[in-house]
Design an enzyme around this catalytic site. Structure first.
Site, PDB file in Angstrom:
ATOM      1  N   HIS A   1      -2.558   5.520  -1.875  1.00  0.00           N
ATOM      2  CA  HIS A   1      -3.079   6.835  -1.079  1.00  0.00           C
ATOM      3  C   HIS A   1      -2.194   8.140  -1.358  1.00  0.00           C
ATOM      4  O   HIS A   1      -0.649   7.808  -1.125  1.00  0.00           O
ATOM      5  CB  HIS A   1      -3.106   6.437   0.399  1.00  0.00           C
TER       6      HIS A   1
ATOM      7  N   LEU B   1      -5.094   0.564  -4.001  1.00  0.00           N
ATOM      8  CA  LEU B   1      -4.434   0.639  -2.654  1.00  0.00           C
ATOM      9  C   LEU B   1      -3.391   1.822  -2.522  1.00  0.00           C
ATOM     10  O   LEU B   1      -2.705   1.985  -1.594  1.00  0.00           O
ATOM     11  CB  LEU B   1      -3.578  -0.517  -2.834  1.00  0.00           C
TER      12      LEU B   1
ATOM     13  N   MET C   1       0.764  -1.072  -0.147  1.00  0.00           N
ATOM     14  CA  MET C   1      -0.057  -0.103   0.043  1.00  0.00           C
ATOM     15  C   MET C   1       0.836   1.232   0.090  1.00  0.00           C
ATOM     16  O   MET C   1       1.200   1.477   1.089  1.00  0.00           O
ATOM     17  CB  MET C   1      -0.814   0.009   1.242  1.00  0.00           C
ATOM     18  N   PRO C   2       1.234   2.062  -1.322  1.00  0.00           N
ATOM     19  CA  PRO C   2       1.901   3.081  -1.247  1.00  0.00           C
ATOM     20  C   PRO C   2       0.986   4.467  -0.456  1.00  0.00           C
ATOM     21  O   PRO C   2      -0.133   4.308  -0.476  1.00  0.00           O
ATOM     22  CB  PRO C   2       2.191   3.388  -2.621  1.00  0.00           C
ATOM     23  N   PHE C   3       2.100   5.112   0.239  1.00  0.00           N
ATOM     24  CA  PHE C   3       1.292   6.214   0.902  1.00  0.00           C
ATOM     25  C   PHE C   3       2.406   7.363   0.432  1.00  0.00           C
ATOM     26  O   PHE C   3       3.462   7.486   0.687  1.00  0.00           O
ATOM     27  CB  PHE C   3       1.321   6.114   2.252  1.00  0.00           C
TER      28      PHE C   3
END
Length: 68
Positions: A41, A39, A1-3
């Site tokens: 953000h 996925l 999940m990249p943020f």
């Protein structure tokens, strides 16, 4: 999940421009790192120019001294 957290000064950036930044960062992560967009953000934080400083002064002061 990249943020991804993007911080910019609050000074005239439009809703459309922010949407484009979110879209293009998401597309880049998908293209380069194969990350799923659903996925990913992206958060854009807008900081008042009185609260962002460099060169020993606030961005507000810097821009007043260096227009353009």
């Amino acid at each position: 999940m990249p943020f991804v957290n993007v911080r910019i000064t609050r000074d005239g950036v439009t809703r459309e421009q922010k949407a484009q930044v979110i879209r293009e960062i998401t597309e880049t992560l998908q293209r380069v790192l194969n990350k799923k967009p659903e996925l990913t953000h992206i958060v854009i934080e807008e900081v008042d120019t009185d609260n962002w400083g460099y060169a020993g002064i606030t961005t507000t002061e810097y821009r007043a001294k260096n227009p353009g």
